[in-house]
Each structure stands twice: as structure tokens, then as C-alpha cells.
Scaffold this active site. Structure first.
Site, PDB file in Angstrom:
ATOM      1  N   CYS A   1     -61.641  26.670 -86.221  1.00  0.00           N
ATOM      2  CA  CYS A   1     -61.896  27.051 -84.820  1.00  0.00           C
ATOM      3  C   CYS A   1     -60.605  27.476 -84.120  1.00  0.00           C
ATOM      4  O   CYS A   1     -60.642  27.992 -83.015  1.00  0.00           O
ATOM      5  CB  CYS A   1     -62.559  25.905 -84.049  1.00  0.00           C
ATOM      6  SG  CYS A   1     -61.408  24.616 -83.524  1.00  0.00           S
TER       7      CYS A   1
ATOM      8  N   HIS B   1     -45.605  27.925 -96.462  1.00  0.00           N
ATOM      9  CA  HIS B   1     -46.672  27.007 -96.883  1.00  0.00           C
ATOM     10  C   HIS B   1     -47.050  26.004 -95.790  1.00  0.00           C
ATOM     11  O   HIS B   1     -47.658  24.979 -96.085  1.00  0.00           O
ATOM     12  CB  HIS B   1     -46.255  26.282 -98.177  1.00  0.00           C
ATOM     13  CG  HIS B   1     -46.159  27.204 -99.359  1.00  0.00           C
ATOM     14  ND1 HIS B   1     -45.484  26.892-100.509  1.00  0.00           N
ATOM     15  CD2 HIS B   1     -46.673  28.455 -99.546  1.00  0.00           C
ATOM     16  CE1 HIS B   1     -45.578  27.915-101.373  1.00  0.00           C
ATOM     17  NE2 HIS B   1     -46.285  28.872-100.803  1.00  0.00           N
TER      18      HIS B   1
ATOM     19  N   ASN C   1     -29.576  26.742-108.227  1.00  0.00           N
ATOM     20  CA  ASN C   1     -30.522  25.785-108.816  1.00  0.00           C
ATOM     21  C   ASN C   1     -29.786  24.945-109.850  1.00  0.00           C
ATOM     22  O   ASN C   1     -28.829  25.404-110.468  1.00  0.00           O
ATOM     23  CB  ASN C   1     -31.685  26.543-109.477  1.00  0.00           C
ATOM     24  CG  ASN C   1     -32.934  25.692-109.642  1.00  0.00           C
ATOM     25  OD1 ASN C   1     -32.891  24.604-110.220  1.00  0.00           O
ATOM     26  ND2 ASN C   1     -34.050  26.172-109.128  1.00  0.00           N
TER      27      ASN C   1
ATOM     28  N   CYS D   1     -57.807  22.590 -87.539  1.00  0.00           N
ATOM     29  CA  CYS D   1     -59.242  22.456 -87.741  1.00  0.00           C
ATOM     30  C   CYS D   1     -59.621  22.941 -89.142  1.00  0.00           C
ATOM     31  O   CYS D   1     -59.277  24.057 -89.531  1.00  0.00           O
ATOM     32  CB  CYS D   1     -59.985  23.280 -86.691  1.00  0.00           C
ATOM     33  SG  CYS D   1     -61.781  23.229 -86.925  1.00  0.00           S
TER      34      CYS D   1
ATOM     35  N   GLY E   1     -33.179  26.310-104.867  1.00  0.00           N
ATOM     36  CA  GLY E   1     -33.966  25.106-105.185  1.00  0.00           C
ATOM     37  C   GLY E   1     -35.450  25.356-105.317  1.00  0.00           C
ATOM     38  O   GLY E   1     -36.253  24.529-104.888  1.00  0.00           O
TER      39      GLY E   1
HETATM   40  C1  BJW Z   1     -32.594  21.714-107.237  1.00  0.00           C
HETATM   41  C2  BJW Z   1     -32.156  20.478-106.869  1.00  0.00           C
HETATM   42  C3  BJW Z   1     -30.980  20.455-106.138  1.00  0.00           C
HETATM   43  C4  BJW Z   1     -33.953  20.141-107.912  1.00  0.00           C
HETATM   44  N1  BJW Z   1     -30.365  21.585-105.844  1.00  0.00           N
HETATM   45  N2  BJW Z   1     -31.967  22.835-106.956  1.00  0.00           N
HETATM   46  C5  BJW Z   1     -49.979  35.069-109.945  1.00  0.00           C
HETATM   47  C6  BJW Z   1     -49.936  34.551-111.220  1.00  0.00           C
HETATM   48  C7  BJW Z   1     -50.487  33.286-111.499  1.00  0.00           C
HETATM   49  C8  BJW Z   1     -51.070  32.524-110.486  1.00  0.00           C
HETATM   50  C9  BJW Z   1     -51.097  33.045-109.219  1.00  0.00           C
HETATM   51  C10 BJW Z   1     -50.572  34.301-108.963  1.00  0.00           C
HETATM   52  N3  BJW Z   1     -50.732  34.544-107.633  1.00  0.00           N
HETATM   53  C11 BJW Z   1     -51.335  33.481-107.069  1.00  0.00           C
HETATM   54  C12 BJW Z   1     -51.582  32.552-108.011  1.00  0.00           C
HETATM   55  C13 BJW Z   1     -52.204  31.205-107.788  1.00  0.00           C
HETATM   56  C14 BJW Z   1     -51.248  30.211-107.180  1.00  0.00           C
HETATM   57  C15 BJW Z   1     -50.032  30.123-108.072  1.00  0.00           C
HETATM   58  O1  BJW Z   1     -48.989  30.680-107.815  1.00  0.00           O
HETATM   59  N4  BJW Z   1     -50.133  29.351-109.135  1.00  0.00           N
HETATM   60  C16 BJW Z   1     -49.027  29.190-110.090  1.00  0.00           C
HETATM   61  C17 BJW Z   1     -48.523  27.748-110.014  1.00  0.00           C
HETATM   62  C18 BJW Z   1     -49.496  29.584-111.450  1.00  0.00           C
HETATM   63  N5  BJW Z   1     -50.906  30.552-105.811  1.00  0.00           N
HETATM   64  C19 BJW Z   1     -51.698  30.277-104.788  1.00  0.00           C
HETATM   65  O2  BJW Z   1     -52.770  29.712-104.943  1.00  0.00           O
HETATM   66  C20 BJW Z   1     -51.234  30.686-103.406  1.00  0.00           C
HETATM   67  N6  BJW Z   1     -52.269  31.379-102.747  1.00  0.00           N
HETATM   68  C21 BJW Z   1     -52.682  32.593-103.126  1.00  0.00           C
HETATM   69  O3  BJW Z   1     -52.146  33.221-104.009  1.00  0.00           O
HETATM   70  O4  BJW Z   1     -53.759  33.055-102.425  1.00  0.00           O
HETATM   71  C22 BJW Z   1     -54.398  34.257-102.838  1.00  0.00           C
HETATM   72  C23 BJW Z   1     -55.529  34.483-101.891  1.00  0.00           C
HETATM   73  C24 BJW Z   1     -55.592  35.693-101.206  1.00  0.00           C
HETATM   74  C25 BJW Z   1     -56.659  35.914-100.314  1.00  0.00           C
HETATM   75  C26 BJW Z   1     -57.615  34.925-100.115  1.00  0.00           C
HETATM   76  C27 BJW Z   1     -57.535  33.721-100.788  1.00  0.00           C
HETATM   77  C28 BJW Z   1     -56.486  33.494-101.686  1.00  0.00           C
HETATM   78  C29 BJW Z   1     -50.952  29.461-102.547  1.00  0.00           C
HETATM   79  C30 BJW Z   1     -49.855  28.605-103.083  1.00  0.00           C
HETATM   80  C31 BJW Z   1     -49.717  27.342-102.225  1.00  0.00           C
HETATM   81  C32 BJW Z   1     -48.712  26.366-102.797  1.00  0.00           C
HETATM   82  N7  BJW Z   1     -48.862  25.104-102.150  1.00  0.00           N
HETATM   83  C33 BJW Z   1     -47.925  24.036-102.462  1.00  0.00           C
HETATM   84  C34 BJW Z   1     -48.334  22.786-101.649  1.00  0.00           C
HETATM   85  C35 BJW Z   1     -47.967  22.983-100.169  1.00  0.00           C
HETATM   86  C36 BJW Z   1     -48.389  21.821 -99.331  1.00  0.00           C
HETATM   87  C37 BJW Z   1     -47.694  20.542 -99.712  1.00  0.00           C
HETATM   88  O5  BJW Z   1     -46.436  20.444 -99.693  1.00  0.00           O
HETATM   89  O6  BJW Z   1     -48.418  19.600-100.003  1.00  0.00           O
HETATM   90  O7  BJW Z   1     -46.604  24.446-102.126  1.00  0.00           O
HETATM   91  S1  BJW Z   1     -47.788  23.665-104.199  1.00  0.00           S
HETATM   92  C38 BJW Z   1     -46.061  23.353-104.202  1.00  0.00           C
HETATM   93  O8  BJW Z   1     -45.372  24.372-104.985  1.00  0.00           O
HETATM   94  C39 BJW Z   1     -45.616  23.577-102.739  1.00  0.00           C
HETATM   95  C40 BJW Z   1     -44.303  24.276-102.918  1.00  0.00           C
HETATM   96  O9  BJW Z   1     -43.948  24.959-101.728  1.00  0.00           O
HETATM   97  C41 BJW Z   1     -44.585  25.184-104.091  1.00  0.00           C
HETATM   98  C42 BJW Z   1     -43.344  25.665-104.795  1.00  0.00           C
HETATM   99  O10 BJW Z   1     -42.624  24.621-105.343  1.00  0.00           O
HETATM  100  P1  BJW Z   1     -41.028  24.620-105.284  1.00  0.00           P
HETATM  101  O11 BJW Z   1     -40.580  24.547-103.880  1.00  0.00           O
HETATM  102  O12 BJW Z   1     -40.507  25.726-106.097  1.00  0.00           O
HETATM  103  O13 BJW Z   1     -40.694  23.192-105.922  1.00  0.00           O
HETATM  104  P2  BJW Z   1     -40.641  22.754-107.463  1.00  0.00           P
HETATM  105  O14 BJW Z   1     -40.745  21.281-107.498  1.00  0.00           O
HETATM  106  O15 BJW Z   1     -41.578  23.517-108.277  1.00  0.00           O
HETATM  107  O16 BJW Z   1     -39.171  23.199-107.938  1.00  0.00           O
HETATM  108  C43 BJW Z   1     -38.006  22.564-107.442  1.00  0.00           C
HETATM  109  C44 BJW Z   1     -36.813  23.331-107.992  1.00  0.00           C
HETATM  110  O17 BJW Z   1     -35.642  22.795-107.423  1.00  0.00           O
HETATM  111  C45 BJW Z   1     -36.651  23.228-109.525  1.00  0.00           C
HETATM  112  O18 BJW Z   1     -36.370  24.508-110.059  1.00  0.00           O
HETATM  113  C46 BJW Z   1     -35.433  22.321-109.699  1.00  0.00           C
HETATM  114  O19 BJW Z   1     -34.651  22.659-110.842  1.00  0.00           O
HETATM  115  C47 BJW Z   1     -34.675  22.593-108.440  1.00  0.00           C
HETATM  116  N8  BJW Z   1     -33.841  21.506-107.949  1.00  0.00           N
HETATM  117  N9  BJW Z   1     -33.087  19.520-107.357  1.00  0.00           N
HETATM  118  C48 BJW Z   1     -30.919  22.781-106.314  1.00  0.00           C
HETATM  119  N10 BJW Z   1     -30.466  19.258-105.763  1.00  0.00           N
HETATM  120 ZN    ZN Z   2     -62.248  22.809 -84.711  1.00  0.00          ZN
END
Ligand code: BJW
Ligand code: ZN
Length: 252
Positions: free
Chosen positions: A133, A121, A223, A129, A197
């Protein structure tokens, strides 16, 4: 309580595996003080993903989006890699065929000494950009505190004249093709896949442990809570990453 017998067995599996893949999510950085996205203390409790983490949000209000990312940079700048990041870095150096994939943009794996990390990500310390670009700026040396809270800050501009944006992947955006290809290859060819996590909700990253499982790998979830991945995991290590991973690494 940590299941030491399960850890011993997993350590043996890791030692004999030709290829291992580990994928981390925000939970691994939680104990470094970096907020997660979902859950009670998660960012999406206080901030709207649609207002801050989509290309539409940036087009509508780039100043607001930059303000939020500068604030997050300031939190991450104060954070240090924790025992979980360090244990994964040591595992990687001990297991030659170990690929580390992360959804995190905080760069803490790199700071912990991991190499070749697949950052699915993006990275919050880069800007690129917005028009595409190809210009990418390394902003890891920019003091995020200097700009924090300053709403009148000029928006960063690309040499081509377009706006710069954080080099991260927002909802609705495609992941870098080479990176997701490499991650899919690592998932499909590993013998053990560690999912650490992550809420396993965001695709395509959430599909990687499923690919590994279908290809015959042992999928291990580390987790503090259940996730949609839990029923598909061959082994669930319920606990904090910063406690569980060092226990595992010390046995390998
Ligand atoms: C612990 C702990 C400890 C706590 N020890 N554990 C299929 C079905 C439905 C929807 C979709 C699908 N395919 C695609 C989609 C759409 C979408 C999506 O998935 N949506 C769902 C939410 C429904 N996906 C996208 O849009 C992706 N793009 C895409 O599919 O493009 C298609 C395309 C093709 C061609 C042209 C154009 C498009 C992109 C996804 C981008 C995600 N971006 C973010 C922001 C990144 C930038 C930023 O940081 O600002 O990424 S969102 C956010 O969620 C971030 C994270 O990387 C990501 C995942 O979150 P993560 O890391 O799992 O964190 P949490 O908070 O959710 O969970 C934490 C966990 O830790 C919990 O389980 C806790 O229990 C645990 N925990 N403390 C161990 N101490
Ligand atoms: Zn540029």
C-alpha cells in the site's frame, strides 16, 4: 601486505577522476562485527536463505522471518562503523563526483557520515507494507533487544491491515527501479569503480563493476579473497577493507 605503490597510483587516478563509484558488500561491515552471508562464518552457513530471505518464506512463516531480522537488528545496533566505512565517507567528501552504492542493509555508511548512499537491497531499520500500500515505517528507534527471543510478539501490522515486512530485497524480488537505474548510471559513467567486500555473486549488483569495466573504468577489487570479479578487475587490493581503505584515503 599492502602494496603501497599500487595505492599511490590509484590515489592519483582518484584525484584526477571526474566521477568515481564505490560499491560495498557485507565484507566492509565484517570488522564491525556484522556477519557476512557467505564463507566460513557467513549467515548462510547456519541459516537457510530459502527459509528466511525470500517472499515465499515470509508468506509461509512471517514470525520466523521477523525473529531472524530482529536478531540481526540487535547485532547491528551494537555495531559501530569501522575505519573502512569512515574512510569511504572521507573519500566521498574529498571527491565531489563520488557515488557510494551498497548492498548492505545495516545503515553503517550513513552512521559513518556518508550521504546519498544508494542502498540497493534496502535497509533493515525500515519496515514496509507487505501488501504494497506504500506505507513505510522507520523502526530505527525501536529497541531490537526488547523483542528478541520473544516468540509471542504480535506480528507488526500496517495501518491498512496487512502485515509489515522488513524493507529489504529478498531473492526473486526486483530492486527499486530508481535505485538500480542510478547505480547503473554511476557505474557506466565513472572512471574508477571500487568493489569492496562483496562476493560478487548476487545479481544485478554483481553486474555493476562489469558495466563499469566495459565502459572503460578502472575496476578495483578490495577483498580478503578471490571472487568471480577478480579476473575482471584492473587492480586487486588483497586485504581487509578496514585496513586498505584508510591507507588509500590518506593518499588521496
Ligand atoms: C572482506 C572482509 C573484510 C570478508 N574486508 N573483504 C543472474 C544469474 C544467476 C542468478 C540471478 C541472476 N540475476 C538474478 C538472479 C537471482 C538472484 C541471484 O543473484 N542469485 C545468485 C546468488 C545466483 N538475484 C535476485 O534474486 C535479485 N533480484 C532479481 O534479480 O530480481 C529480478 C526480478 C525482476 C523483476 C521482477 C522480479 C524479479 C535480488 C537479490 C537480493 C539479495 N538479497 C540479500 C538479502 C538482503 C536482505 C538481508 O540482508 O537480509 O542481499 S542476499 C545477500 O547477498 C544480501 C547481500 O546484499 C547479497 C550480497 O552479498 P555480499 O554483500 O556480497 O556478501 P557475501 O557474504 O556474499 O560476501 C562477503 C565478501 O566480503 C566475501 O567476498 C569475503 O571474502 C569478503 N570479506 N571480510 C574485505 N574484512
Ligand atoms: Zn499497507
Amino acid at each position: 601486505m599492502i602494496d603501497t605503490r599500487a595505492l599511490d597510483q590509484l590515489a592519483e587516478r582518484l584525484r584526477s577522476a571526474r566521477a568515481v563509484a564505490a560499491m560495498t558488500g557485507a565484507g566492509i561491515s565484517a570488522e564491525s562485527g556484522v556477519p557476512t552471508f557467505r564463507g566460513n562464518d557467513g549467515l548462510w552457513r547456519s541459516y537457510s536463505a530459502a527459509d528466511l530471505a525470500t517472499p515465499e518464506a515470509f508468506a509461509r512463516d512471517p514470525g520466523l522471518v521477523w525473529e531472524w531480522y530482529r536478531w540481526r537488528r540487535s547485532l547491528i545496533a551494537r555495531a559501530r562503523p569501522n575505519a573502512g566505512h569512515l574512510a569511504l565517507a572521507r573519500l566521498q567528501s574529498r571527491l565531489p563526483g563520488c557515488t557510494l552504492i551498497t548492498q548492505n542493509v545495516d545503515g553503517l555508511h550513513h552512521r559513518a557520515g556518508s550521504t546519498g548512499v544508494i542502498e540497493l537491497h534496502g535497509n533493515i531499520w525500515r519496515a514496509r507494507c507487505a501488501r504494497g500500500c506504500g506505507f513505510v515505517a522507520d523502526e530505527s528507534r525501536v529497541d531490537p533487544g526488547a523483542a528478541e527471543g520473544d516468540d509471542d510478539q504480535p506480528l507488526p501490522a500496517c495501518p491498512c491491515g496487512a502485515r509489515l515486512r522488513p524493507d529489504v530485497v529478498w531473492f526473486g524480488e526486483a530492486l527499486d527501479e530508481d535505485l538500480i537505474d542510478a547505480a547503473v548510471r554511476a557505474a557506466g559513467s565513472c572512471e574508477v569503480f571500487l568493489a569492496v567486500g562483496t562476493s560478487a555473486l548476487v545479481y544485478p549488483a554483481a553486474g555493476l563493476p562489469l558495466i563499469a569495466g566495459r565502459a572503460g573504468a578502472l575496476v578495483v577489487e578490495v577483498n580478503v579473497d578471490d571472487t568471480p570479479l577478480t579476473p575482471h578487475a584492473g587492480l586487486v587490493l588483497r586485504g581487509k577493507a578496514a585496513e586498505t581503505l584508510p591507507e588509500l584515503e590518506s593518499r588521496v
